[in-house]
Enzyme design. Structure first.
Site, PDB file in Angstrom:
ATOM      1  N   ARG A 113       0.800  -1.224   0.000  1.00 60.38           N
ATOM      2  CA  ARG A 113       0.000   0.000   0.000  1.00 60.38           C
ATOM      3  C   ARG A 113       0.835   1.279   0.000  1.00 60.38           C
ATOM      4  O   ARG A 113       1.884   1.335   0.623  1.00 60.38           O
ATOM      5  CB  ARG A 113      -0.926   0.005   1.223  1.00 60.38           C
ATOM      6  CG  ARG A 113      -1.976  -1.093   1.197  1.00 60.38           C
ATOM      7  CD  ARG A 113      -2.758  -1.155   2.496  1.00 60.38           C
ATOM      8  NE  ARG A 113      -3.851  -2.110   2.408  1.00 60.38           N
ATOM      9  CZ  ARG A 113      -3.719  -3.412   2.684  1.00 60.38           C
ATOM     10  NH1 ARG A 113      -2.555  -3.888   3.075  1.00 60.38           N
ATOM     11  NH2 ARG A 113      -4.752  -4.233   2.556  1.00 60.38           N
ATOM     12  N   HIS A 139      -0.992  -2.685  -4.498  1.00 61.82           N
ATOM     13  CA  HIS A 139      -0.453  -3.661  -5.457  1.00 61.82           C
ATOM     14  C   HIS A 139      -0.450  -3.162  -6.902  1.00 61.82           C
ATOM     15  O   HIS A 139      -0.752  -3.909  -7.828  1.00 61.82           O
ATOM     16  CB  HIS A 139      -1.224  -4.972  -5.366  1.00 61.82           C
ATOM     17  CG  HIS A 139      -1.046  -5.702  -4.073  1.00 61.82           C
ATOM     18  ND1 HIS A 139       0.103  -5.596  -3.317  1.00 61.82           N
ATOM     19  CD2 HIS A 139      -1.869  -6.556  -3.407  1.00 61.82           C
ATOM     20  CE1 HIS A 139      -0.017  -6.362  -2.243  1.00 61.82           C
ATOM     21  NE2 HIS A 139      -1.198  -6.938  -2.258  1.00 61.82           N
ATOM     22  N   HIS A 213       2.909 -12.738  -4.884  1.00 62.64           N
ATOM     23  CA  HIS A 213       1.797 -12.802  -3.936  1.00 62.64           C
ATOM     24  C   HIS A 213       1.227 -14.227  -3.812  1.00 62.64           C
ATOM     25  O   HIS A 213       0.013 -14.403  -3.686  1.00 62.64           O
ATOM     26  CB  HIS A 213       0.695 -11.831  -4.355  1.00 62.64           C
ATOM     27  CG  HIS A 213      -0.249 -11.446  -3.262  1.00 62.64           C
ATOM     28  ND1 HIS A 213      -1.253 -12.262  -2.811  1.00 62.64           N
ATOM     29  CD2 HIS A 213      -0.340 -10.320  -2.516  1.00 62.64           C
ATOM     30  CE1 HIS A 213      -1.940 -11.670  -1.849  1.00 62.64           C
ATOM     31  NE2 HIS A 213      -1.401 -10.487  -1.652  1.00 62.64           N
ATOM     32  N   ASP A 287      -1.658  -9.130   8.797  1.00 63.43           N
ATOM     33  CA  ASP A 287      -1.490  -8.494   7.487  1.00 63.43           C
ATOM     34  C   ASP A 287      -0.492  -7.359   7.677  1.00 63.43           C
ATOM     35  O   ASP A 287      -0.816  -6.189   7.517  1.00 63.43           O
ATOM     36  CB  ASP A 287      -2.823  -7.977   6.952  1.00 63.43           C
ATOM     37  CG  ASP A 287      -2.744  -7.557   5.487  1.00 63.43           C
ATOM     38  OD1 ASP A 287      -1.682  -7.776   4.860  1.00 63.43           O
ATOM     39  OD2 ASP A 287      -3.733  -7.004   4.967  1.00 63.43           O
ATOM     40  N   GLU A 353       5.607 -12.277   1.490  1.00 65.17           N
ATOM     41  CA  GLU A 353       5.965 -11.480   0.323  1.00 65.17           C
ATOM     42  C   GLU A 353       7.211 -10.634   0.588  1.00 65.17           C
ATOM     43  O   GLU A 353       7.114  -9.563   1.209  1.00 65.17           O
ATOM     44  CB  GLU A 353       4.803 -10.567  -0.058  1.00 65.17           C
ATOM     45  CG  GLU A 353       3.471 -11.274  -0.203  1.00 65.17           C
ATOM     46  CD  GLU A 353       2.306 -10.313  -0.134  1.00 65.17           C
ATOM     47  OE1 GLU A 353       2.263  -9.373  -0.971  1.00 65.17           O
ATOM     48  OE2 GLU A 353       1.456 -10.473   0.761  1.00 65.17           O
TER      49      GLU A 353
END
Length: 389
Positions: A113, A139, A213, A287, A353
């Site tokens: 982001r 993304h 991802h 996250d 990631e």
């Protein structure tokens, strides 16, 4: 005579194309790792998508598709030799094109982001497409690099089989400056070690952060118990807390004493619902970006380990990047049906990631995501798979 000659030329051309298609579909074996190419369907707008499968003798195989330069499958045998695909995904190109899932995709121009979809570079402000609840650029934007068909520029079998793809992103795409030429190379060794190497160059200053991802479940994609029973280790003493929009606050917070401490192996499910930690509440679980010990390195080093105790399947992730985003599939809601015919639910896959920190262009203390003409951006990650005894 002219029409007969034209008909004959077209016939010969069709035959030649058919021969090429047969050769492309057949496995190429010049060593221990085979390579096979075949069609993978078409996108809704009619673009053809190809699948390239790399297969090692030990039963490990990786399938990559040209749509989004995506890791579509990673097959790993368990300790008894039973193979299972361990990445989430779909069975055809249309599935990937219709779902905003990012499963296995190459992410760019900027992974993760960017707050408000805004950043400044060399004194000039840029507004990107906001595609994350109108709060951030996520993304790469509404049509990031995960949503385009990449071109295969090289594919070969051998002791290390590989496929290289490229995509040229025009100046201004999704609001980003500069024409960028990006590459994605997938290589599988005889030992079943999958290396992904990303590269990019630009004709004017821009920002770049690419990643993959893939969402993993070492018990197998579509396993009834999901992925939260996987055991995870992350080589990071700190992480970057986020605000309500999941944008990093700029802090680097120690993981010690929090649900974010994976410095020793721990089942993912153990503390994922601890509502006493506000970061767990904001992220609906995990996250978050981890600050990897040692920062950016010259060569990939071990940064994370994910294992399924029942099958013995284990994934080791090596990276040269400063951070890794740990995402436990919190936003999967059962509306997407995967390649095994099972609905994907919260916690059915785990993403690790490797990347530059999210929102780095707006957080100078995080470093820099700037890429200038004459420079080459690189990100190398290794997925090393095995089965325990």
């Amino acid at each position: 005579m002219k029409s007969e000659m034209t008909g004959m030329s077209l016939g010969l051309r069709a035959a030649a194309l058919a021969s090429v298609a047969v050769l492309a579909a057949a496995p190429v074996s010049a060593g221990a790792v085979e390579l096979a190419r075949k069609p993978f369907g078409r996108t809704p707008d009619g673009a053809a998508v190809e699948a390239i499968t790399l297969t090692a003798r030990n039963g490990v195989s990786a399938t990559v598709i040209t749509y989004g330069a995506t890791l579509q499958a990673l097959v790993v045998p368990d300790r008894a030799g039973k193979p299972a695909d361990v990445v989430l995904g779909f069975s055809d190109a249309e599935g990937y094109a219709k779902a905003a899932s990012y499963f296995g995709a190459t992410i760019g121009r900027y992974a993760n982001r960017i707050g408000g979809g805004r950043f400044s570079l060399d004194g000039k402000s840029y507004q990107l497409a906001r595609n994350d609840h109108d709060l951030a650029a996520l993304h790469g934007g509404k049509k990031g690099w995960d949503k385009v068909v990449w071109q295969v520029t090289d594919a070969s079998a051998g002791p290390v089989a590989s496929v290289r793809m490229s995509y040229v992103s025009p100046d201004g795409e999704e609001g980003y400056p500069g024409k960028v030429t990006a590459t994605a190379t997938y290589a599988l060794s005889e030992a079943g070690e999958l290396t992904i190497t990303y590269g990019a160059t630009t004709d004017r200053p821009t920002i770049i952060s690419m990643t993959n991802h893939a969402l993993f479940n070492m018990a197998g994609e579509g396993a009834p118990g999901g992925a939260l029973g996987n055991v995870l280790t992350i080589e990071g003493d700190r992480y970057t807390p986020v605000d309500a929009a999941l944008i990093p606050t700029g802090e680097l917070t120690p993981v010690a004493g929090t649900p974010f401490d994976f410095r020793r192996p721990r089942v993912v499910a153990e503390r994922i619902r601890e509502a006493s930690d506000p970061q767990i509440v904001l992220g609906r679980g995990y996250d978050h970006n981890y600050v990897l010990n040692g920062g950016k390195t010259a060569k990939p080093r071990l940064i994370a380990r994910l294992a399924d105790p029942a099958s013995g399947r284990t994934l080791e992730v090596l990276s040269d990047q400063p951070g890794v985003q740990f995402y436990a599939g919190n936003f999967l809601d059962g509306t997407l049906v995967g390649k095994s015919g099972r609905a994907y639910r919260q916690g059915d896959g785990i993403a690790l990631e490797p990347q530059i920190f999210p929102d780095t262009p707006n957080k100078p203390a995080f470093g820099s995501a700037r890429l200038a003409p004459g420079q080459t951006y690189t990100n190398t990650m290794v997925f090393r798979v095995s089965a325990g005894r």
